[in-house]
Design a protein around this motif. Sequence first.
Motif, mmCIF file in Angstrom:
data_model
loop_
_atom_site.group_PDB
_atom_site.id
_atom_site.type_symbol
_atom_site.label_atom_id
_atom_site.label_comp_id
_atom_site.label_asym_id
_atom_site.label_seq_id
_atom_site.Cartn_x
_atom_site.Cartn_y
_atom_site.Cartn_z
ATOM 1 N N THR A 232 -53.439 9.036 81.913
ATOM 2 C CA THR A 232 -54.595 9.528 81.172
ATOM 3 C C THR A 232 -55.335 10.529 82.040
ATOM 4 O O THR A 232 -54.997 10.739 83.210
ATOM 5 C CB THR A 232 -55.523 8.376 80.736
ATOM 6 O OG1 THR A 232 -56.521 8.888 79.843
ATOM 7 C CG2 THR A 232 -56.204 7.716 81.926
ATOM 8 N N TYR B 103 -43.371 7.013 80.764
ATOM 9 C CA TYR B 103 -44.648 6.365 80.470
ATOM 10 C C TYR B 103 -44.562 5.563 79.173
ATOM 11 O O TYR B 103 -43.984 6.018 78.188
ATOM 12 C CB TYR B 103 -45.756 7.408 80.315
ATOM 13 C CG TYR B 103 -45.855 8.391 81.448
ATOM 14 C CD1 TYR B 103 -46.408 8.029 82.675
ATOM 15 C CD2 TYR B 103 -45.394 9.704 81.292
ATOM 16 C CE1 TYR B 103 -46.506 8.941 83.715
ATOM 17 C CE2 TYR B 103 -45.495 10.630 82.325
ATOM 18 C CZ TYR B 103 -46.040 10.240 83.534
ATOM 19 O OH TYR B 103 -46.124 11.149 84.559
ATOM 20 N N VAL C 91 -50.331 6.228 76.963
ATOM 21 C CA VAL C 91 -50.980 7.494 77.323
ATOM 22 C C VAL C 91 -52.398 7.520 76.777
ATOM 23 O O VAL C 91 -52.716 6.855 75.791
ATOM 24 C CB VAL C 91 -50.196 8.714 76.792
ATOM 25 C CG1 VAL C 91 -48.801 8.754 77.364
ATOM 26 C CG2 VAL C 91 -50.152 8.725 75.267
ATOM 27 N N SER D 144 -44.595 14.046 86.661
ATOM 28 C CA SER D 144 -43.838 13.035 85.928
ATOM 29 C C SER D 144 -42.492 12.688 86.553
ATOM 30 O O SER D 144 -41.920 11.648 86.232
ATOM 31 C CB SER D 144 -43.632 13.497 84.481
ATOM 32 O OG SER D 144 -44.874 13.589 83.821
ATOM 33 N N ALA E 112 -52.088 14.591 80.158
ATOM 34 C CA ALA E 112 -51.611 13.217 79.993
ATOM 35 C C ALA E 112 -50.888 13.032 78.659
ATOM 36 O O ALA E 112 -49.815 12.424 78.597
ATOM 37 C CB ALA E 112 -52.786 12.247 80.095
ATOM 38 N N GLY F 87 -46.943 12.594 78.501
ATOM 39 C CA GLY F 87 -46.524 11.334 77.910
ATOM 40 C C GLY F 87 -45.515 11.534 76.802
ATOM 41 O O GLY F 87 -44.530 10.796 76.682
#
Length: 275
Positions: free
Chosen positions: A140, A160, A163, A117, A149, A153
């Motif tokens: 995802t 993000y 998600v 991330s 994910a 998220g």
Amino acid sequence: MLKQIIQKLIILPALCLFLNAQAAKVDTVTVHSQIMNRDIKAVVITPAKYSKKANYPVVYLLHGFSGNYADWISKDPAVAGLADRYNCLIVCPDGAFASWYIDSPVNSYWMFDTYVSKELVAYIDSHFSTVKDRTGRAITGLSMGGHGAITMGINHQDVYGAVGSMSGCMDLRPYKNDFAIKQILGEYDKDPKSWLDHSATGMVGKLKPGALKIIFDCGSDDFFAGINNAFHQQLLDAKIPHDYTVRPGGHTWEYWSNSVNYQMLFFQRYFNKLN
């Protein structure tokens, strides 16, 4: 008649070359993780019409337990065509055999939440022409990757905007002796709260209605079906909008190869509504 056959034999190879030239491009990149001090590979799929003059949304697509960065493109090659269909980048990170995409509280060798991330996102944004904010990013994955994910998220809502999860393990606690989770979180009995805090089901309190676009699904015959149904109910109780689907199927590539098409459509609609 012979002349027509010869003409077709000449045209067909040329047509194949043209179609291949129009196909999405699949590359493998190597990214150095500062936090783990190691090089990690990722697949990057760019659409056929990719140009540095445009900025493209990115979908991060995660593999499952025991897999690697090449799983999606090797086991579901058709996924490359989705980059063309939706004119986006698809990035398939490596989450190791069993990282669970978690920053381990017990072993700094496993810091895959930060790697994906922060470090990988920064690399992709600096080396490719992307939409460089949350409105152009979705994440995802399947199984372990579905868990990763959703949790990444939630942990990184500034990174993000959307998600998803396919057959994700939304609650790690029932599997305290399975899937090598304890190498990441330690023995369950020593810190059960940590297991809850690192599970998707323990993170719902961090969500506000509408903060993230959420889609997840699970096969009716999947061994994770029960915890996905429970997570769905938990989101309903918290009044968190989301799309949840149960389809026939199990914990299989046949199921995920179908599911990813619906999730990519969901993300494309999210990207387009913001443009």
